[in-house]
Design an enzyme around this catalytic site. Structure first.
Site, PDB file in Angstrom:
ATOM      1  N   SER A   1       0.852  -1.201   0.000  1.00  0.00           N
ATOM      2  CA  SER A   1       0.000   0.000   0.000  1.00  0.00           C
ATOM      3  C   SER A   1       0.882   1.243   0.000  1.00  0.00           C
ATOM      4  O   SER A   1       2.110   1.155   0.028  1.00  0.00           O
ATOM      5  CB  SER A   1      -0.905   0.004   1.246  1.00  0.00           C
ATOM      6  OG  SER A   1      -0.099   0.175   2.397  1.00  0.00           O
ATOM      7  N   LYS A   2       0.221   2.417   0.006  1.00  0.00           N
ATOM      8  CA  LYS A   2       0.970   3.676  -0.088  1.00  0.00           C
ATOM      9  C   LYS A   2       1.982   3.853   1.038  1.00  0.00           C
ATOM     10  O   LYS A   2       2.987   4.505   0.867  1.00  0.00           O
ATOM     11  CB  LYS A   2      -0.002   4.851  -0.089  1.00  0.00           C
ATOM     12  CG  LYS A   2      -0.646   5.039  -1.448  1.00  0.00           C
ATOM     13  CD  LYS A   2      -1.421   6.326  -1.525  1.00  0.00           C
ATOM     14  CE  LYS A   2      -2.024   6.469  -2.921  1.00  0.00           C
ATOM     15  NZ  LYS A   2      -3.358   6.973  -2.924  1.00  0.00           N
ATOM     16  N   ARG A   3       1.687   3.260   2.194  1.00  0.00           N
ATOM     17  CA  ARG A   3       2.619   3.488   3.310  1.00  0.00           C
ATOM     18  C   ARG A   3       3.949   2.757   3.101  1.00  0.00           C
ATOM     19  O   ARG A   3       4.905   2.992   3.825  1.00  0.00           O
ATOM     20  CB  ARG A   3       1.986   3.083   4.643  1.00  0.00           C
ATOM     21  CG  ARG A   3       1.718   1.631   4.817  1.00  0.00           C
ATOM     22  CD  ARG A   3       0.808   1.362   6.013  1.00  0.00           C
ATOM     23  NE  ARG A   3       0.344   0.003   6.008  1.00  0.00           N
ATOM     24  CZ  ARG A   3       1.064  -1.034   6.431  1.00  0.00           C
ATOM     25  NH1 ARG A   3       2.283  -0.842   6.885  1.00  0.00           N
ATOM     26  NH2 ARG A   3       0.574  -2.250   6.403  1.00  0.00           N
ATOM     27  N   HIS A   4       4.018   1.898   2.091  1.00  0.00           N
ATOM     28  CA  HIS A   4       5.292   1.241   1.787  1.00  0.00           C
ATOM     29  C   HIS A   4       6.128   2.091   0.819  1.00  0.00           C
ATOM     30  O   HIS A   4       7.145   1.637   0.315  1.00  0.00           O
ATOM     31  CB  HIS A   4       5.052  -0.144   1.165  1.00  0.00           C
ATOM     32  CG  HIS A   4       4.413  -1.098   2.109  1.00  0.00           C
ATOM     33  ND1 HIS A   4       3.090  -1.487   1.983  1.00  0.00           N
ATOM     34  CD2 HIS A   4       4.881  -1.727   3.215  1.00  0.00           C
ATOM     35  CE1 HIS A   4       2.797  -2.326   2.971  1.00  0.00           C
ATOM     36  NE2 HIS A   4       3.867  -2.485   3.729  1.00  0.00           N
ATOM     37  N   GLY A   5       5.681   3.317   0.564  1.00  0.00           N
ATOM     38  CA  GLY A   5       6.406   4.183  -0.368  1.00  0.00           C
ATOM     39  C   GLY A   5       5.636   4.319  -1.659  1.00  0.00           C
ATOM     40  O   GLY A   5       4.419   4.221  -1.687  1.00  0.00           O
TER      41      GLY A   5
END
Length: 445
Positions: free
Chosen positions: A207-211
Site C-alpha cells: 500500500s501507499k505506506r510502503h512508499g
C-alpha cells in the site's frame, strides 16, 4: 503452445497504474510475446463515479513508459453498453436471469446462480473448487444500464476471443460467478491463472505506506523503465539460475507460467534501488546524459546555460555513485545553486575544528592563483600546499569538501572543483571562512 494465444490487461481507471497492476500487465504481455500471441488492452470504466479521464491517460502513459505495447485496443467498456444489454436480455429470455425491481421502481437484471460444485484447473494454483450454493443470485445489469464487473468482463473476454485470463489472485473469488456465466452462454471457457499478491516489506498487503506504489511515482523519482520491468518480472516469476539482471528479450524467451510462484512476493525497495543502479552503470553515458537532462529540466532546474559537455562530465563523475535520477539530483544540487545548504553535522565536525579557518585561508590563496582551473592543476597546487604546511591531504580535503559542497561526502574533490568552476569555488571558500569556521555565532544559511 500455438500462436492463437490471446490475453488482455483490463485496468479500471479509478486511479493510477499501481505496481500490482503493472506486474499483471507485464505477465500478460510476456505471455503473449513468448507465445507469439495477441496482447489486448481494455479499459474497464463502468464505475461512473470513480473512473476519470486523467486516470485513463496515466494508465496509457505508464504502459508506454514501461514498453508494454498492446496489439489491440484500448477498448472502453463504457462504449459497449448496448452489447451488455443485449446479452443480459438474452439470459432473461432463456430463463437464466430475471428482472429485479427496486423500491423506486427501477429494473436491474439479476443472474440465477445454480447450486453445485464448480472446479477450475488454475495454471498457477492447480485445482480450485467452489461451492456455488453459497453464492446468491447476483446483479449483471444495473438499473442505470451499466453492467457489473463480473458480467461485463465475461461478455468482453468471450467476444474478444481471450484464451488465457492472467490476473491477481484477489480475483479468485470472482471466478465461480464468471464460470457460471460462461456456461449459461455456452461460451468457450478460457484458461485461468491467478498470480499471488505482492506484499510490502513488512509482509502486509502493498500500500501507499510502503512508499511509491504507482508506476508514475517511480518514473518521477528517476527510475529507468527497463530496471522496473526487470524488478517486477522477478516479483512472482523466476527465469532460473538465480538470475537477477535479465533483458526484455531474454524474459520473453524464458517466460512461462510454470515458473510463476504460488506464494506472494515481497516488494523490496533496497533491491529495486540496487537493480536500478546496475542498469544506470550499464547505460552508455550519452544516453544517460539525455535522460538526466530531461529529468533535471522537469524538476525545475534551469538547464539553459548548461552545456552538453559539462553535463556529460557530471554524469561521468557520478556514474558509479547514483541509483536513481532523483538520487543524482540530490547529490549534485550544489552545482546548480549559488547558495547551498550545509549539513550541520559536517560543519560541526570539520569546520568548527581549531585551525580549520586558517587551513581554508591557505586553500583560498592557493586556489585563487590557479589560472588553468582543471583537475590536474588543482591537484598539483593543493598537493604542494600540503607539503608546504606539513599536513596530510585529508586534513585539507574534508574542510574543503564541506565548504564547497555543503556535505562531508562527494565525488572526487578536484573533479568537483573543476566542474564547479573557479568563481563558485572561491566564493564558497570565502563564504565559509567568514561565516562558518571556528565560530558558533549565528550566521543562518
Amino acid at each position: 503452445m500455438s500462436s492463437n494465444v490471446k490475453v488482455r490487461f483490463a485496468p479500471s481507471p479509478t486511479g493510477y497504474l499501481h505496481i500490482g497492476g503493472a506486474r499483471t500487465a507485464l505477465f500478460n504481455w510476456l505471455f503473449a510475446r513468448h507465445n507469439k500471441g495477441v496482447f489486448l488492452l481494455r479499459i474497464e470504466d463502468t464505475d461512473q463515479q470513480r473512473s476519470t479521464e486523467e486516470a485513463t491517460q496515466a494508465i496509457l502513459d505508464s504502459m508506454k513508459w514501461l514498453g508494454l505495447d498492446w496489439d489491440e485496443g484500448p477498448y472502453f467498456q463504457s462504449q459497449r453498453l448496448s452489447i451488455y444489454k443485449q446479452y443480459a436480455e438474452k439470459l432473461v429470455e432463456q430463463g437464466k436471469a430475471f428482472y429485479d425491481t427496486d423500491a423506486e421502481g427501477r429494473k436491474a437484471i439479476r443472474f440465477k446462480m445454480l447450486d453445485g460444485v464448480t472446479e477450475i484447473n488454475d495454471l498457477i494454483h492447480g485445482t480450485i473448487t467452489f461451492d456455488t450454493s453459497l453464492i446468491e443470485d447476483f446483479v449483471i445489469l444495473k438499473a442505470d444500464g451499466f453492467p457489473t464487473y463480473n458480467f461485463a468482463c465475461v461478455v468482453d473476454d468471450a467476444e474478444m476471443g481471450i484464451t488465457h485470463i492472467i490476473r491477481g489472485d484477489d480475483h479468485i473469488s470472482n471466478t465461480p460467478k464468471q464460470i457460471a456465466l460462461y456456461k449459461a452462454f455456452g461460451f468457450k471457457m478460457p484458461e485461468f491463472a491467478h498470480i499471488p499478491m505482492i506484499l510490502g516489506e513488512d509482509g502486509s498487503r502493498l500500500s501507499k505506506r510502503h512508499g511509491a506504489t504507482s508506476v508514475t511515482d517511480y518514473r518521477d523519482k528517476g527510475y529507468l523503465p527497463h530496471a522496473l520491468v526487470n524488478f517486477l518480472a522477478l516479483l512472482g516469476w523466476s527465469p532460473g539460475n538465480d538470475q537477477e539482471i535479465i533483458s526484455i528479450s531474454e524474459m520473453i524467451e524464458k517466460f512461462t507460467l510454470k515458473r510463476a510462484n504460488k506464494t506472494s512476493a515481497q516488494f523490496n525497495n533496497i533491491k529495486l534501488d540496487w537493480m536500478n543502479g546496475q542498469y544506470i552503470k550499464n547505460t552508455p553515458v550519452e544516453q544517460l546524459t539525455a535522460e538526466v537532462k530531461r529529468f533535471f529540466e522537469k524538476s525545475g532546474i534551469d538547464m539553459t546555460k548548461i552545456t552538453a559537455g559539462w553535463l556529460t562530465n557530471l554524469v561521468i563523475l557520478y556514474h558509479e555513485r547514483f541509483k536513481t535520477f532523483l538520487d543524482l539530483q540530490n547529490q549534485t544540487r550544489f552545482f546548480f545553486t549559488d547558495a547551498i545548504e550545509y549539513d550541520q553535522a559536517a560543519v560541526s565536525k570539520f569546520l568548527k575544528k581549531e585551525g580549520a579557518g586558517e587551513l581554508l585561508k591557505e586553500v583560498y590563496a592557493a586556489v585563487s592563483q590557479v589560472d588553468n582551473f582543471d583537475k590536474k592543476t588543482l591537484e598539483d597546487s593543493l598537493r604542494a600546499l600540503t607539503e608546504k604546511l606539513g599536513v596530510g591531504f585529508s586534513k585539507l580535503a574534508q574542510p574543503m569538501r564541506v565548504a564547497i559542497t555543503g556535505k562531508s561526502v562527494s565525488a572526487g574533490i578536484f573533479e568537483t572543483m573543476e566542474l564547479l568552476g573557479k568563481e563558485k569555488t572561491i566564493n564558497r571558500l570565502s563564504h565559509t571562512i567568514k561565516n562558518l569556521c571556528e565560530t558558533s555565532e549565528a550566521v543562518k544559511f
